[in-house]
Write an enzyme that holds these catalytic residues in place. Structure first.
Site, PDB file in Angstrom:
ATOM      1  N   ILE A  99      31.997  78.205  38.656  1.00 45.12           N
ATOM      2  CA  ILE A  99      32.561  77.673  37.413  1.00 45.12           C
ATOM      3  C   ILE A  99      32.263  78.560  36.221  1.00 45.12           C
ATOM      4  CG2 ILE A  99      32.537  75.261  38.151  1.00 45.12           C
ATOM      5  CD1 ILE A  99      29.899  74.892  36.702  1.00 45.12           C
ATOM      6  N   GLY A 102      28.852  85.820  34.370  1.00 47.59           N
ATOM      7  CA  GLY A 102      28.493  86.675  33.258  1.00 47.59           C
ATOM      8  C   GLY A 102      27.526  87.745  33.676  1.00 47.59           C
ATOM      9  N   GLY A 103      26.917  88.392  32.668  1.00 46.35           N
ATOM     10  CA  GLY A 103      26.063  89.529  32.936  1.00 46.35           C
ATOM     11  C   GLY A 103      24.832  89.199  33.749  1.00 46.35           C
ATOM     12  N   MET A 104      24.323  87.958  33.617  1.00 45.61           N
ATOM     13  CA  MET A 104      23.123  87.589  34.359  1.00 45.61           C
ATOM     14  C   MET A 104      23.444  87.127  35.764  1.00 45.61           C
ATOM     15  SD  MET A 104      20.095  84.865  33.343  1.00 45.61           S
ATOM     16  CE  MET A 104      19.591  85.738  31.863  1.00 45.61           C
ATOM     17  N   GLY A 105      24.624  86.607  36.006  1.00 49.11           N
ATOM     18  CA  GLY A 105      24.957  86.117  37.327  1.00 49.11           C
ATOM     19  C   GLY A 105      26.118  85.154  37.282  1.00 49.11           C
ATOM     20  N   VAL A 107      27.497  80.840  37.779  1.00 49.74           N
ATOM     21  CA  VAL A 107      27.177  79.418  37.796  1.00 49.74           C
ATOM     22  C   VAL A 107      28.150  78.732  38.750  1.00 49.74           C
ATOM     23  CG1 VAL A 107      26.943  77.307  36.462  1.00 49.74           C
ATOM     24  CG2 VAL A 107      26.380  79.499  35.422  1.00 49.74           C
ATOM     25  N   LYS A 124      22.755  77.968  38.901  1.00 47.62           N
ATOM     26  CA  LYS A 124      22.833  79.302  38.301  1.00 47.62           C
ATOM     27  C   LYS A 124      22.106  80.299  39.198  1.00 47.62           C
ATOM     28  CE  LYS A 124      21.925  81.467  33.800  1.00 47.62           C
ATOM     29  NZ  LYS A 124      21.445  81.170  32.422  1.00 47.62           N
ATOM     30  N   ASP A 217      21.359  80.731  19.897  1.00 46.99           N
ATOM     31  CA  ASP A 217      22.785  80.892  20.192  1.00 46.99           C
ATOM     32  C   ASP A 217      23.500  79.547  20.111  1.00 46.99           C
ATOM     33  OD1 ASP A 217      25.055  82.367  20.774  1.00 46.99           O
ATOM     34  OD2 ASP A 217      24.803  82.204  22.940  1.00 46.99           O
TER      35      ASP A 217
END
Length: 948
Positions: A99, A102-105, A107, A124, A217
């Protein structure tokens, strides 16, 4: 970069724009040439370029429906990566579909796969790649942060671990909803309603700050509102921890969303709680005006930098005209003009030190505005002049320095100091679950309540600093609420057995009064204070010459006032329920009489008050931030200030005689709405919450349930499918409680608490409530039930806490007729001819509706429910005391008194929050209370807190 010199910014912005076009591998050489040896200029450009790289797209904003948990797509993994983990099992969960990415992984939507109950989650997973080490550090930091954040408006961490390949994962609460701005617009909320929902966001952010976490953020896509109207704060992936020594968090690589960034973030400076205050100001601006505060007039990083760093946005009341539609209306703009313009303006000050000192201070000003009270963010000639001078600082630099000095002096005078965080220490290093702590006068010993070997709560005493606890009481019914006397003895309550005293070193106890609970002693040890029915009683320390405290009348006879003497013994603080048993305010009243005075003003639970030794502060536990936490309020009254972080439920505080130490109880309970089919044994959890879930009521077809759930703003009535799906709110403001489906399933009866108490009928699918009985206070008629025809209601009459009668009322004429017996929680039979209820004498009775004599059905009592020719009722397995959790027997009996039998035993019921219902098919729904181990904690109080 701190200078606002426009020429310097033009130079930096131009270089940043050009650098975007230079390949990454050639940028270093290009920058060395372009900056011409100006190392300061090069550092400023590199800082902004790194910020772009870290945020994965400097001006990009993701449409990730799960709150932008990740900023940008990881293109290197390719499209095939989207489904590579679908179907895998991690711990108790199975991955369904991706769903977000991004840069970290990535979800994934996940679902519970262990068969315990149905649950959807967000999972995540960290990405593999050349930067895996840094990602792993960030991932672990996020996991540590989430593990200590406990708040109903923060998406909670459910689980975590490593998969078989050593890849770490987090299991988070799955939130289906819209960004807060879109939800408010689609729901057509008014200004006051938007402020209320914004205050829920403030409560979540403030809870994070108390846990020493800044979000960094905050933006609409990270704040979702579910279809049921519940706010959830998401994505702590770029959050940072505040240094416990008081230093701000600094980073040269800030991950941020520039349109919602604070000036100090774009300058690469320290981020503090003021950074989140600024972001909340941007969010509030957009909610009120319908447009963003930071709006570049043209594309490009230089223009956005100029707007954020140097341009003042117009007041929301002016900008609302650009929002169009509802926002542009004259009435809407008038509602913003004045206080709200000033509040938003203060939150959006460019200099962090000029903003609100905390999110709690911002929320307090909004609460004052809603209450019609003066706000702290006032205007005035000096304020307006300072704003004008700041806008023209480049032309009047010298004057600005003078004005800033004056403004700073005023701020130092008017803004309360931000106190250092408390340092907490665990006291419960011995076995068991412990609660209700109290410190001896010399501060060396601690008395508390825990269960003995037979499972009965007793009082134990431990020496601080070492040694095993020693059992002090051996009461068959258990002992509760210990309080030290200045002579070293301890007074305590026995459920149903009065108030007793025992020597602190042990020995035979002495009974002081035959009836009473919640004892408290004056500091000099000469006076005893306790509750008795709806009165607070003052007596000599030996229990003699008892008299009710003048001017005090509690609404409910089962306690909750929690009275406490002031240090000089001249005043008593207590909680007065004003709307329902858990909604009200703290009051103070002189011991000699003179009438109570209100100390808090928001109608929220305030329990276990205790004075600071200097008499200046009152500490108490409250749910005003969601779950129970500790707060303090000036003894003269005012706005409560938070003390603890909200990591669990904090309650039952005591303060040492020298004011230097605070002790309290911490637990992490869960409330659940459960469903059970006794015939098949099938069971499922429909809902789990950290806040109260109570009073389920089946629809006639058994397919949906109405229930009440507590929220930070007070709670609401909602319905949910018997399969746990499709929750729908029916109320939003927390002014309706105790829902009960009508016999035809079209309506839900409930108590309205405010603005005027009434028994009302709500459409089961939502809509405007209709008054059934006006001027119908809950505390005088608790447990009302409307008959199947909708023409009559039965309810108790309680006057000044005395149960006078149970009556049947004709709803058309208002004529009342008493039943033959006083019944609590009366329930109509399906044919409307009889009423079952719990008799005052302690048994289950059946009374004809015409007032004829009643007859006993069972020697046990309990709240009855009719189903399938049976009367079901709940019976506690033994005496419940304050804070106890025991199994509950569900029994049933025929209306003629025959065939009584045990149906099932339900686990984890709480004496205050337990309610159940039975469907027409014999299925059960009940509210389960799942407590954790209660621990005792202590904190050293700074002298600025304990003695100011």
């Amino acid at each position: 970069m701190s200078s606002l010199d426009p020429h310097r910014w033009q130079q930096v912005a131009a270089l940043v724009d050009e650098a975007f076009e230079v390949p990454a591998e050639a940028r270093a050489a290009w920058l060395e040439h372009a900056c011409g040896g100006d190392e300061a200029l090069r550092r400023e450009v590199e800082t902004l370029l790194r910020a772009d790289e870290e945020s994965a797209g400097f001006l990009a904003e993701s449409a990730d429906p799960h709150g932008e948990l990740f900023a940008a797509a990881a293109e290197a993994r390719g499209e095939a990566a989207a489904g590579e983990h679908a179907g895998r099992r991690l711990g108790s969960f199975r991955l369904v579909r991706e769903i977000g990415r991004g840069g970290m992984g990535a979800v994934y939507l996940g679902e519970r796969a262990d068969g315990q109950f149905e649950q959807r989650v967000a999972v995540k997973l960290i990405a593999a790649g050349p930067d895996a080490a840094r990602l792993l550090r960030d991932f672990r930091r996020e996991r540590q942060i989430l593990a200590r954040l406990e708040h109903p408006n923060i998406a909670r961490l459910i689980d975590g671990g490593m998969d078989v390949d050593g890849v770490p994962y987090l299991v988070m609460e799955y939130v289906e909803g819209e960004p807060i701005t879109a939800w408010c617009a689609a729901s057509r909320l008014g200004v006051r309603e938007r402020l209320r929902i914004f205050l829920a966001v403030c409560a979540a952010v403030e809870a994070a700050h108390r846990a020493q976490v800044i979000h960094r953020d905050l933006k609409p896509s990270n704040i979702l509102v579910s279809g049921a109207g519940e706010v959830k704060l998401l994505d702590f992936g770029v959050a940072r921890e505040l240094d416990l020594g008081g230093e701000a968090t600094r980073t040269l690589l800030p991950a941020l969303t520039p349109a919602y960034a604070a000036p100090e973030q774009l300058r690469g400076e320290a981020t503090t709680v003021a950074t989140d205050v600024y972001a909340l100001g941007l969010l509030l601006y957009e909610l009120l005006a319908g447009v963003r505060a930071q709006r570049p007039r043209r594309e490009g990083a230089d223009e956005l930098l100029r707007v954020v760093l140097a341009e003042e946005p117009p007041p929301p009341s002016v900008a609302a005209a650009e929002g169009g539609g509802t926002y542009a209306g004259a009435a809407w703009r008038r509602a913003l003009r004045g206080d709200l313009d000033r509040i938003v303006g203060k939150a959006l000050e460019k200099e962090p030190e000029r903003r609100y000192p905390s999110v709690a201070a911002l929320a307090a000003d909004l609460e004052r505005h809603l209450a019609g009270e003066p706000i702290t963010a006032r205007g005035g000639a000096l304020y307006r002049a300072a704003k004008l001078l700041r806008r023209r600082r480049l032309e009047t630099a010298a004057i600005v320095l003078v004005g800033a000095a004056v403004a700073a002096a005023l701020l130092l005078r008017r803004t309360p100091a931000v106190e250092p965080p408390l340092r907490f220490e665990l006291l419960s290093t011995f076995a068991g679950s412990h609660r209700q702590p109290t410190l001896s006068p010399d501060g060396r010993r601690l008395a508390f309540v825990t269960e003995d070997g037979a499972g009965v709560p007793q009082i134990f005493v431990a020496t601080l600093g070492g040694g095993a606890p020693r059992q002090l009481t051996r009461e068959a019914a258990g002992a509760r609420t210990p309080r030290w006397s200045n002579d070293g003895s301890i007074v305590y309550a026995v459920p149903g057995g009065g108030i007793w005293r025992v020597a602190g070193g042990g020995g035979p106890p002495t009974r002081l009064v035959e009836r009473g609970f919640h004892p408290n002693l004056s500091r000099d040890g000469r006076s005893l204070l306790y509750e008795l029915r709806t009165s607070i009683v003052v007596a000599h320390a030996d229990g003699s010459e008892a008299r009710p405290l003048p001017g005090v009348k509690l609404h409910f006879p089962f306690g909750g006032g929690d009275p406490a003497f002031s240090p000089d013994g001249k005043e008593v603080v207590y909680f007065q329920d004003t709307k329902d048993p858990v909604s009200g305010d703290l009051f103070g009243v002189p011991v000699t009489g003179g009438g109570p005075r209100r100390l808090t003003f928001d109608g929220v639970l305030a329990a276990d008050p205790v004075w600071s030794p200097d008499g200046r502060w009152i500490y108490f536990s409250s749910a005003r931030s969601g779950s129970l936490t500790l707060w303090r309020v000036p003894a003269a009254g005012g706005t409560p200030l938070p003390v603890t972080s909200g990591s669990g439920e904090d309650a039952e505080a005591d303060v040492a005689a020298d004011g230097g130490r605070l002790v309290y109880t911490n637990s992490r309970a869960v409330f659940a709405l459960d469903w059970l089919d006794p015939a098949s044994g099938a069971r499922r959890t429909l809902l789990e919450e950290r806040t109260t879930v109570t009073h389920p009521s089946f629809a006639p077809d058994g397919r949906r349930l109405a229930f009440f759930r507590g929220l930070a703003g007070g709670g609401r009535i909602a319905t949910i499918g018997a399969d746990g799906r499709g929750e729908r709110p029916l109320t939003r403001e927390g002014d309706y409680v105790l829902p009960d489906f009508s016999a035809d399933g079209r309506s839900i009866y409930a108590y309205r608490l405010a603005p005027a108490p009434a028994l009302v009928r709500l459409p089961a699918t939502g809509g405007v409530p209709e008054s059934v009985i006006a001027r119908f206070p809950l505390y005088a008629h608790i447990g009302a039930h409307v008959d199947p025809s909708g023409r009559r209601a039965v309810y108790p009459n309680i006057v000044d806490g005395e149960f006078r009668s149970t009556v049947v009322r004709d709803l058309a004429t208002g004529v009342e007729r008493p039943l033959g017996e006083r019944l609590a929680w009366p329930r109509w039979s399906p044919d409307g001819r009889a009423i079952a209820g719990s008799a005052v004498a302690g048994h289950l009775s059946l009374c004809p509706a015409d007032g004829s004599p009643c007859r006993q059905l069972s020697a046990r009592d309990g709240d009855p429910r009719w189903s399938g020719g049976w009367i079901y009722f709940a019976s506690y397995t033994d005496a419940l005391g304050e804070g106890d959790v025991k199994p509950i027997e569900i029994r049933r009996v025929r209306p003629d008194g025959s065939g009584e039998e045990l149906v099932t035993v339900l686990p984890g019921a709480h004496p205050v929050h337990f309610f159940f219902d039975v469907s027409a098919g014999g299925q059960l729904a009940w509210c389960e209370y799942r407590p954790s181990r209660s621990e005792l904690w202590t904190a050293a109080l700074p002298r600025s807190t304990s003695a100011r």
